[in-house]
Design a protein around this motif. Structure first.
Motif, PDB file in Angstrom:
ATOM      1  N   THR A  73      37.989  60.595  41.699  1.00 44.50           N
ATOM      2  CA  THR A  73      38.346  60.838  40.191  1.00 44.50           C
ATOM      3  C   THR A  73      39.556  60.414  39.693  1.00 44.50           C
ATOM      4  OG1 THR A  73      36.708  62.756  40.246  1.00 44.50           O
ATOM      5  CG2 THR A  73      37.958  62.779  38.278  1.00 44.50           C
ATOM      6  N   ALA A  74      40.506  60.618  40.666  1.00 38.74           N
ATOM      7  CA  ALA A  74      41.955  60.519  40.070  1.00 38.74           C
ATOM      8  C   ALA A  74      42.219  59.028  40.206  1.00 38.74           C
ATOM      9  CB  ALA A  74      43.145  61.091  41.054  1.00 38.74           C
ATOM     10  N   ALA A  75      41.508  58.235  41.031  1.00 37.96           N
ATOM     11  CA  ALA A  75      41.664  56.762  41.250  1.00 37.96           C
ATOM     12  C   ALA A  75      40.833  56.057  40.113  1.00 37.96           C
ATOM     13  CB  ALA A  75      41.259  56.158  42.483  1.00 37.96           C
ATOM     14  N   LYS A  76      40.049  57.089  39.158  1.00 32.05           N
ATOM     15  CA  LYS A  76      39.323  56.493  38.064  1.00 32.05           C
ATOM     16  C   LYS A  76      37.814  55.829  38.498  1.00 32.05           C
ATOM     17  CE  LYS A  76      42.805  56.053  34.661  1.00 32.05           C
ATOM     18  NZ  LYS A  76      44.209  56.475  34.944  1.00 32.05           N
ATOM     19  N   PHE A  77      37.185  56.334  39.516  1.00 32.60           N
ATOM     20  CA  PHE A  77      35.939  55.886  39.850  1.00 32.60           C
ATOM     21  C   PHE A  77      35.253  57.099  39.069  1.00 32.60           C
ATOM     22  CE2 PHE A  77      38.161  53.557  43.225  1.00 32.60           C
ATOM     23  CZ  PHE A  77      37.054  52.756  43.566  1.00 32.60           C
ATOM     24  N   THR A  78      33.955  56.728  39.161  1.00 29.53           N
ATOM     25  CA  THR A  78      32.914  57.592  38.305  1.00 29.53           C
ATOM     26  C   THR A  78      31.411  57.591  39.182  1.00 29.53           C
ATOM     27  OG1 THR A  78      31.893  55.893  36.891  1.00 29.53           O
ATOM     28  CG2 THR A  78      33.765  57.364  36.042  1.00 29.53           C
ATOM     29  N   PRO A  79      30.864  58.748  39.245  1.00 25.08           N
ATOM     30  CA  PRO A  79      29.730  58.721  40.102  1.00 25.08           C
ATOM     31  C   PRO A  79      28.686  57.994  39.129  1.00 25.08           C
ATOM     32  CG  PRO A  79      29.950  61.043  39.029  1.00 25.08           C
ATOM     33  CD  PRO A  79      31.282  59.929  38.837  1.00 25.08           C
ATOM     34  N   SER A  80      27.802  56.881  40.227  1.00 21.06           N
ATOM     35  CA  SER A  80      26.458  56.367  39.505  1.00 21.06           C
ATOM     36  C   SER A  80      25.184  57.113  40.012  1.00 21.06           C
ATOM     37  CB  SER A  80      26.669  54.969  39.886  1.00 21.06           C
ATOM     38  OG  SER A  80      26.230  54.767  41.214  1.00 21.06           O
ATOM     39  N   THR A  81      24.062  56.631  39.595  1.00 21.40           N
ATOM     40  CA  THR A  81      22.993  57.343  40.017  1.00 21.40           C
ATOM     41  C   THR A  81      22.574  56.953  41.628  1.00 21.40           C
ATOM     42  OG1 THR A  81      21.764  55.317  39.138  1.00 21.40           O
ATOM     43  CG2 THR A  81      21.964  57.220  37.644  1.00 21.40           C
ATOM     44  N   GLU A  82      22.913  55.852  42.037  1.00 19.35           N
ATOM     45  CA  GLU A  82      22.550  55.588  43.339  1.00 19.35           C
ATOM     46  C   GLU A  82      23.173  56.423  44.490  1.00 19.35           C
ATOM     47  OE1 GLU A  82      23.985  52.536  41.502  1.00 19.35           O
ATOM     48  OE2 GLU A  82      21.881  52.747  40.472  1.00 19.35           O
ATOM     49  N   GLY A  83      24.263  57.042  44.252  1.00 16.73           N
ATOM     50  CA  GLY A  83      24.991  57.699  45.233  1.00 16.73           C
ATOM     51  C   GLY A  83      26.262  57.235  45.437  1.00 16.73           C
ATOM     52  N   ASP A  84      26.315  55.934  44.715  1.00 16.82           N
ATOM     53  CA  ASP A  84      27.901  55.382  44.787  1.00 16.82           C
ATOM     54  C   ASP A  84      28.521  55.602  43.661  1.00 16.82           C
ATOM     55  OD1 ASP A  84      26.732  53.594  46.972  1.00 16.82           O
ATOM     56  OD2 ASP A  84      26.471  52.198  45.538  1.00 16.82           O
ATOM     57  N   TRP A  85      29.976  55.665  44.192  1.00 17.62           N
ATOM     58  CA  TRP A  85      31.004  55.667  42.864  1.00 17.62           C
ATOM     59  C   TRP A  85      31.491  54.269  42.395  1.00 17.62           C
ATOM     60  CZ3 TRP A  85      33.953  60.593  41.464  1.00 17.62           C
ATOM     61  CH2 TRP A  85      33.285  61.446  41.629  1.00 17.62           C
ATOM     62  N   ILE A  86      31.698  54.329  41.376  1.00 17.72           N
ATOM     63  CA  ILE A  86      31.833  52.870  40.597  1.00 17.72           C
ATOM     64  C   ILE A  86      33.152  52.956  40.014  1.00 17.72           C
ATOM     65  CG2 ILE A  86      29.439  52.005  40.944  1.00 17.72           C
ATOM     66  CD1 ILE A  86      29.505  52.587  37.457  1.00 17.72           C
ATOM     67  N   TYR A  87      34.198  51.797  39.920  1.00 18.12           N
ATOM     68  CA  TYR A  87      35.181  51.544  39.105  1.00 18.12           C
ATOM     69  C   TYR A  87      34.773  50.614  38.170  1.00 18.12           C
ATOM     70  CZ  TYR A  87      39.852  50.243  37.720  1.00 18.12           C
ATOM     71  OH  TYR A  87      40.967  50.142  36.901  1.00 18.12           O
ATOM     72  N   ARG A  88      34.826  50.511  36.745  1.00 20.53           N
ATOM     73  CA  ARG A  88      34.253  49.611  36.047  1.00 20.53           C
ATOM     74  C   ARG A  88      32.689  49.391  36.139  1.00 20.53           C
ATOM     75  NH1 ARG A  88      38.107  45.357  33.697  1.00 20.53           N
ATOM     76  NH2 ARG A  88      36.503  45.094  32.616  1.00 20.53           N
ATOM     77  N   ARG A  89      32.205  48.374  36.373  1.00 19.13           N
ATOM     78  CA  ARG A  89      30.752  48.299  36.655  1.00 19.13           C
ATOM     79  C   ARG A  89      30.259  48.297  38.077  1.00 19.13           C
ATOM     80  NH1 ARG A  89      31.911  43.640  33.316  1.00 19.13           N
ATOM     81  NH2 ARG A  89      31.289  42.212  35.000  1.00 19.13           N
ATOM     82  N   GLY A  90      31.077  48.236  38.927  1.00 14.31           N
ATOM     83  CA  GLY A  90      30.794  48.363  40.394  1.00 14.31           C
ATOM     84  C   GLY A  90      30.058  47.091  40.978  1.00 14.31           C
ATOM     85  N   CYS A  91      30.524  45.897  40.730  1.00 18.16           N
ATOM     86  CA  CYS A  91      29.946  44.884  41.249  1.00 18.16           C
ATOM     87  C   CYS A  91      30.116  44.425  42.648  1.00 18.16           C
ATOM     88  CB  CYS A  91      30.141  43.629  40.399  1.00 18.16           C
ATOM     89  SG  CYS A  91      29.317  43.625  38.834  1.00 18.16           S
ATOM     90  N   TRP A  92      31.332  44.858  43.051  1.00 16.69           N
ATOM     91  CA  TRP A  92      31.984  44.568  44.404  1.00 16.69           C
ATOM     92  C   TRP A  92      31.952  45.665  45.336  1.00 16.69           C
ATOM     93  CZ3 TRP A  92      32.656  39.593  45.323  1.00 16.69           C
ATOM     94  CH2 TRP A  92      32.725  38.709  44.281  1.00 16.69           C
ATOM     95  N   GLU A  93      31.803  45.480  46.448  1.00 20.38           N
ATOM     96  CA  GLU A  93      32.117  46.505  47.614  1.00 20.38           C
ATOM     97  C   GLU A  93      33.592  46.914  47.850  1.00 20.38           C
ATOM     98  OE1 GLU A  93      30.206  48.839  49.243  1.00 20.38           O
ATOM     99  OE2 GLU A  93      28.489  48.420  48.474  1.00 20.38           O
ATOM    100  N   LEU A  94      33.999  48.011  47.726  1.00 22.52           N
ATOM    101  CA  LEU A  94      35.371  48.427  47.844  1.00 22.52           C
ATOM    102  C   LEU A  94      35.870  47.747  49.352  1.00 22.52           C
ATOM    103  CD1 LEU A  94      38.013  49.554  46.897  1.00 22.52           C
ATOM    104  CD2 LEU A  94      37.614  51.862  47.765  1.00 22.52           C
ATOM    105  N   GLU A  95      34.914  48.012  50.368  1.00 21.81           N
ATOM    106  CA  GLU A  95      34.999  47.584  51.630  1.00 21.81           C
ATOM    107  C   GLU A  95      35.088  46.166  52.082  1.00 21.81           C
ATOM    108  OE1 GLU A  95      32.958  50.444  54.646  1.00 21.81           O
ATOM    109  OE2 GLU A  95      32.126  50.872  52.910  1.00 21.81           O
TER     110      GLU A  95
END
Length: 113
Positions: A73-95
């Motif tokens: 949350t502090a890094a500005k990620f938000t939860p999505s419906t699939e169990g992932d947390w996303i930053y902006r649209r969530g197109c790329w894996e952080l890993e």
């Protein structure tokens, strides 16, 4: 940004000059690492942002879901419906751009066994 003087992170040293090992220092350091990864990868941020699987992230932060939520949350990620947390649209894996094992070393420093 943040509310600290000149954008600095909270102090992580005690009055004797030793590094603090509190939860606030741990969360601040983990958040700074994630924000650094995001800031270094502007092209992928503009092209859709990042996503991270919450369960994998929790496994790398000492199996503490409360800490994981606080850091993401502090890094500005938000939860999505699939169990992932996303930053902006969530197109790329952080890993793809960051090894989550780096977080384990930080957690081990602040929470020694």
């Amino acid at each position: 940004m943040n509310n600290h003087l000149h954008g600095a992170l909270p102090r992580t040293l005690d009055r004797h000059g030793n590094r603090k090992r509190g939860e606030d220092a741990l969360a601040a350091e983990l958040t700074a690492i994630l924000r650094g990864v995001i800031d270094r990868n502007k092209r992928k941020v503009v092209a859709g942002g990042f996503r991270v699987n919450f369960d994998r992230f929790v496994a790398h932060v000492d199996d503490d879901p409360a800490l994981a939520r606080r850091v993401l949350t502090a890094a500005k990620f938000t939860p999505s419906t699939e169990g992932d947390w996303i930053y902006r649209r969530g197109c790329w894996e952080l890993e793809d751009v960051f090894d989550l094992d780096t977080l384990v070393d930080v957690v081990d420093f602040h929470r020694p066994i």
